[in-house]
Design a protein around this motif. Structure first.
Motif, short mmCIF file in Angstrom:
data_model
loop_
_atom_site.label_atom_id
_atom_site.label_comp_id
_atom_site.label_asym_id
_atom_site.label_seq_id
_atom_site.Cartn_x
_atom_site.Cartn_y
_atom_site.Cartn_z
N PRO A 151 0.78 -1.22 0.01
CA PRO A 151 -0.08 0.11 0.06
C PRO A 151 0.83 1.30 -0.01
O PRO A 151 0.33 2.36 -0.14
N TYR A 152 2.24 1.19 0.09
CA TYR A 152 2.99 2.30 0.04
C TYR A 152 4.19 2.14 -0.60
O TYR A 152 4.66 0.87 -1.24
N THR A 153 4.97 3.00 -1.04
CA THR A 153 5.96 3.01 -1.84
C THR A 153 7.25 2.90 -0.64
O THR A 153 7.39 3.50 0.31
N LEU A 154 8.32 1.81 -1.21
CA LEU A 154 9.33 1.51 -0.10
C LEU A 154 10.21 2.70 -0.21
O LEU A 154 10.58 3.27 -1.41
N ALA A 160 16.04 3.28 0.95
CA ALA A 160 16.82 2.41 1.94
C ALA A 160 16.39 1.05 1.75
O ALA A 160 17.06 0.17 1.83
N GLN A 161 15.19 0.94 1.98
CA GLN A 161 14.51 -0.35 2.12
C GLN A 161 14.79 -1.21 1.07
O GLN A 161 15.05 -2.31 0.93
N GLN A 162 14.68 -0.60 -0.22
CA GLN A 162 14.72 -1.06 -1.30
C GLN A 162 16.23 -1.62 -1.77
O GLN A 162 16.50 -2.68 -2.06
N VAL A 195 14.20 2.83 15.02
CA VAL A 195 12.65 2.34 15.10
C VAL A 195 11.86 2.97 13.98
O VAL A 195 12.08 4.23 13.78
N GLY A 196 11.11 2.32 13.65
CA GLY A 196 10.09 2.91 12.52
C GLY A 196 10.50 3.08 11.25
O GLY A 196 9.91 3.45 10.25
N SER A 197 11.80 2.46 10.89
CA SER A 197 12.38 2.54 9.44
C SER A 197 11.56 1.70 8.60
O SER A 197 12.14 1.70 7.38
N GLY A 198 10.86 0.84 9.15
CA GLY A 198 10.04 -0.33 8.39
C GLY A 198 10.98 -1.51 8.19
O GLY A 198 11.28 -2.00 6.83
N LYS A 199 11.65 -2.05 8.98
CA LYS A 199 12.31 -3.41 8.91
C LYS A 199 11.47 -4.50 8.49
O LYS A 199 11.55 -5.60 7.97
N THR A 200 10.21 -4.45 9.19
CA THR A 200 9.27 -5.63 9.04
C THR A 200 8.97 -6.05 7.58
O THR A 200 8.80 -7.21 7.27
N VAL A 201 8.98 -5.03 6.92
CA VAL A 201 8.42 -5.18 5.53
C VAL A 201 9.60 -5.53 4.95
O VAL A 201 9.38 -6.36 3.74
N LEU A 205 13.94 7.24 7.10
CA LEU A 205 12.30 6.97 7.45
C LEU A 205 11.54 7.12 6.55
O LEU A 205 11.66 7.93 5.46
N PRO A 206 10.38 6.53 6.43
CA PRO A 206 9.36 6.57 5.34
C PRO A 206 8.89 8.07 5.28
O PRO A 206 8.96 8.61 6.40
N LYS A 207 8.54 8.61 4.26
CA LYS A 207 8.16 9.89 3.92
C LYS A 207 6.93 10.18 4.94
O LYS A 207 5.99 9.38 5.08
N GLY A 208 7.15 11.49 5.05
CA GLY A 208 5.86 11.95 5.91
C GLY A 208 5.97 11.71 7.35
O GLY A 208 4.83 12.18 8.02
N ARG A 209 7.01 11.02 7.93
CA ARG A 209 6.96 11.01 9.54
C ARG A 209 7.07 12.27 9.95
O ARG A 209 8.00 12.89 9.59
N GLN A 210 6.44 12.43 11.02
CA GLN A 210 6.60 13.64 11.74
C GLN A 210 7.68 13.44 12.73
O GLN A 210 7.24 12.46 13.61
P1 ADP Z 1 10.68 -0.99 12.70
O1 ADP Z 1 11.67 -0.80 11.73
O2 ADP Z 1 10.68 -0.15 13.92
O3 ADP Z 1 10.59 -2.50 13.07
P2 ADP Z 1 8.20 -1.23 11.35
O4 ADP Z 1 8.49 -2.35 10.27
O5 ADP Z 1 7.34 -1.85 12.49
O6 ADP Z 1 9.60 -0.47 12.03
O7 ADP Z 1 7.35 -0.27 10.61
C1 ADP Z 1 6.94 1.16 11.30
C2 ADP Z 1 5.57 1.52 10.49
O8 ADP Z 1 5.84 2.31 9.29
C3 ADP Z 1 4.69 0.50 10.05
O9 ADP Z 1 3.32 0.94 10.70
C4 ADP Z 1 4.88 0.13 8.84
O10 ADP Z 1 3.56 -0.30 8.04
C5 ADP Z 1 5.05 1.59 8.14
N1 ADP Z 1 6.21 1.45 6.76
C6 ADP Z 1 7.18 0.76 6.96
N2 ADP Z 1 7.75 1.16 5.44
C7 ADP Z 1 7.16 2.05 4.94
C8 ADP Z 1 6.98 3.09 4.01
N3 ADP Z 1 8.10 2.92 3.13
N4 ADP Z 1 6.33 4.04 3.87
C9 ADP Z 1 5.29 4.10 4.85
N5 ADP Z 1 5.18 3.60 5.82
C10 ADP Z 1 6.01 2.58 6.06
#
Ligand code: ADP
Ligand code: MG
Length: 677
Positions: free
Chosen positions: A248-251, A254-256, A280-286, A429-434
């Motif tokens: 649902p979002y663009t990576l 860094a994630q790519q 934290v919040g950088s999106g490791k899970t995806v 960090l993903p875009k739009g994070r405050q």
């Molecule tokens: P962490 O690296 O701390 O484990 P998470 O994987 O839990 O972070 O991701 C934090 C939040 O960011 C989740 O709600 C996830 O859906 C969201 N997220 C991850 N990657 C992106 C992205 N590229 N764009 C927007 N949101 C994202």
């Protein structure tokens, strides 16, 4: 060198009593003695003219005694000996205290070296109790760490004897020495204790620093290289683009990039062994999900291990959503299952029906079997020991391994601690994070902070309040979680739903409270630092930290990471009454940066590596001479050299590597016994 390794008692001047003092310093024999490097040096080689010696300056003067020492009786136990000494530029008055022996040994018209602090004024300069040596002593003198009853000079005398015993032997092969411009071990050891000049000292230090890091890297690689043997797992096709398209979002870039690095590993027949570090919040899970997806599409199973039940549950929910479109069979192996449910899951796992399993360390129990485990992911790696990581890998036949960590460790430390792992960093960090708005305030702001929290709770948000201690103790003004909880429930937050979380609770109780917070049954969670691990409560928007000066920056950063995880504006309030400028500067770093790596670097500089990993905890040998904040360049070279050696000779069987093998075995002896691997 065992045959030459004489006990410390062997040396002249070391009897039983003195030997015991040496033991206290960790010196037991020739080997530990020669590697007991000086703490610092006195420069007796740089002579200062008396006229140039500045008041309060420590310096070395070369002067001739021009008057015999005269005894001055001050009182019982206090006799002074005064005399004058002269060089071409002037005269200085020397005073010795109670040192009749030294005073009597000085000869008028003889020249000596005087080392000490210059006092007096520009007309009449003085030195009190300088150290005095013959002029032949014009050298850089080692100063050792001492213990009561054993002076640096006494240690120096013993080391001097050991110098004559240094064999002409070098464990580092000549080709590596040449490549890195290292001097031979023998001269390095001589010069680290008794350098003839600073150039010699530098070259000795360079060699010994390299050696220390090189042995350490080699040992780590060697100890863990099992996982480097080939794997039969065949990942032949990369399905990550397909997965990414469905998100649902663009990576982020860094994630790519990190996914690409990992896939590169997966496609080879050497198992992946990679650490993904991301704030934290950088999106490791995806990222983990993308890799699990590809591995599973290639016909293998994957497992994700989390440190707590709640985290495992959260991962389960997230992964289920992320992988919804692909018909992958996911299961959660949780502690709350009935025996029957559990045995059914285990059956489906060993039968290969379940393709992705998520769980806690329950996953490494003996009865858990896989049909074809292709990828193991461990989250929040620092909570697991190397052994646990290995145990899960052993469930498969050399599966690929991905380790995820949200603790930004300075790169230097990561290289040392995870010497065997390749490292990828999600530094975006993903875009739009405050960013979380961060403030440092004094405790007289409490009333306003409480009102601020109430305002947010009224509109449905949640808050954390973190205290450094569990119970009240006699440490004065420190706020304890327990009494604070009681005070707040009866006072400021009467009628609000409060929770108390601390490390003395049993794991199940902790999880219970955390779960209630996740489910919004608790508005305000009062806690010690146990909430550190990455639980996701996007609705929590305020993090208040009491006695913030008590925490390390990295710890504060981790705590702050608990908020700012949703779409709401979030706040971190650091409360401290500290007046210490350095402390305040440190806390203010939190207001100006959200970059965990920068913060970790600051922390390393300010507090040393102990904060990241007590060395005892991870079982690494202590570093004697290398400095992890300064020697990163050398560390890289040492790591590359170690890799080169093992590529050529994985078992260190070649003749030229015999010495290396022995050194590493010595270095890791203790650690292996501790179950280091
Ligand atoms: P962490 O690296 O701390 O484990 P998470 O994987 O839990 O972070 O991701 C934090 C939040 O960011 C989740 O709600 C996830 O859906 C969201 N997220 C991850 N990657 C992106 C992205 N590229 N764009 C927007 N949101 C994202
Ligand atoms: Mg996470």
């Amino acid at each position: 060198m065992a045959s030459e390794n004489k006990s410390i008692r062997y040396f002249k001047g070391v009897g039983e009593k003195r030997a015991r003092l040496f033991y206290k310093l960790g010196v037991f024999d020739y080997d530990t003695l020669i590697n007991f490097y000086p703490r610092t040096y006195q420069d007796w080689s740089k002579i200062t003219q008396i006229k140039d010696a500045e008041i309060e300056q420590i310096c070395c003067i070369k002067a001739t005694v021009i008057s015999p020492p005269v005894e001055h009786y001050v009182r019982k136990n206090m006799i002074l000996y005064k005399f004058k000494a002269q060089d071409r530029s002037g005269v200085i008055n020397i005073t010795l205290f109670n040192n009749k022996y030294l005073a009597n040994s000085l000869k008028v018209n003889n020249e000596y070296l005087f080392y000490g602090k210059v006092m007096g004024n520009w007309i009449s300069k003085e030195m009190s109790s300088p150290e005095i040596k013959p002029v032949t002593y014009a050298m850089i003198r080692p100063i050792y760490r001492t213990t009561n009853g054993l002076s640096s000079a006494a240690i120096e005398n013993v080391v001097r004897q050991a110098i004559d015993l240094i064999p002409d032997y070098d464990p580092i092969p000549a080709e590596i020495r040449e490549k890195h411009g290292l001097c031979p071990l023998r001269s390095a050891l001589k010069d680290i204790h008794f350098p003839k000049d600073f150039a010699a000292l530098k070259s000795a230090r360079d060699r010994l620093i390299f050696q220390e890091l090189f042995f350490l890297q080699l040992g780590l690689l060697k100890l863990k290289d099992r996982s480097r043997s080939k794997t039969k797992i065949k990942i032949t096709k990369d399905y990550t683009q397909e997965f990414i398209k469905g998100l649902p979002y663009t990576l982020t870039n860094a994630q790519q990039r990190v996914i690409k690095e990992c896939v590169g590993d997966l496609l080879t027949d050497t198992p992946m062994n990679r650490l993904v570090q991301g704030d934290v919040g950088s999106g490791k899970t995806v990222v983990a999900a993308a890799l699990c997806h590809t591995v599973i599409k290639n016909g293998y199973q994957a497992a994700i291990m989390a440190p707590t039940e709640i985290l495992a549950e959260q991962h389960f929910d997230t992964l289920r959503k992320l992988l919804e479109a692909s018909d992958i069979k996911i299961e959660l192996l949780s502690g709350s299952l009935t025996k029957k449910q559990k045995s059914e899951i285990l059956k489906r796992l060993s039968g290969g029906e379940t393709q992705l399993v998520i769980g806690t360390h329950a996953l490494i129990e003996d009865n858990v079997e896989f049909k074809s485990l292709g990828l193991v992911v461990t989250d929040e790696q620092h909570r697991f020991g190397v052994a646990q990581r290995g145990a899960l890998s052993n469930k498969g036949d050399n599966p690929h391994l991905l380790v995820m960590s949200a603790t930004p460790i300075p790169r230097t430390l990561a290289l040392i601690i995870y010497g065997d792992l390749d490292i990828s960093i999600i530094d975006e960090l993903p875009k739009g994070r405050q960013p979380v708005k961060t403030y440092v305030v004094k405790s007289n702001m409490h009333e306003r902070i409480y009102n601020f929290i109430k305002k947010h709770v009224k509109i449905g948000r949640q808050a954390y309040i973190v205290c450094p201690l569990i119970e009240d103790s006699d440490t004065g003004s420190l706020v304890s979680a327990e009494s604070y909880y009681e005070k707040l429930s009866a006072g400021a937050f009467k009628g609000y739903k409060l929770g108390l979380l601390h490390g003395k609770l049993r794991p199940a109780e902790k999880e219970q409270i955390m779960r209630r917070f996740v489910n919004r049954e608790i508005d305000i969670l009062i806690s010690t630092t146990v909430i550190e691990v990455g639980v996701n409560v996007p609705n929590a928007v305020i993090m208040v930290i009491e006695n913030a000066e008590r925490f390390g920056l990295s710890q504060l950063h981790q705590l702050r990471g608990r908020v700012g995880r949703g779409s709401h504006e979030s706040y971190c309030i650091l409360i401290s009454d500290s007046e210490n400028q350095e402390t305040l500067r440190r806390l203010n770093i939190m207001c100006t940066t959200t970059d965990g790596f920068k913060i970790a670097d600051e922390d390393l500089k300010l507090r040393g590596p102990g904060d990241f990993f007590g060395s005892r905890q991870h079982g690494l040998p202590d570093l004697k001479i290398a400095d992890m904040t300064e020697d990163i360049g050398v560390l890289r070279q040492a790591a590359a050299a170690a890799k080169g050696v093992l590529d050529e000779d994985p078992e260190l069987l070649m003749d030229k590597h015999k010495g290396l093998k022995a050194e590493i075995e010595k270095l890791f002896e203790k650690n292996q016994k501790l179950g280091f691997n």
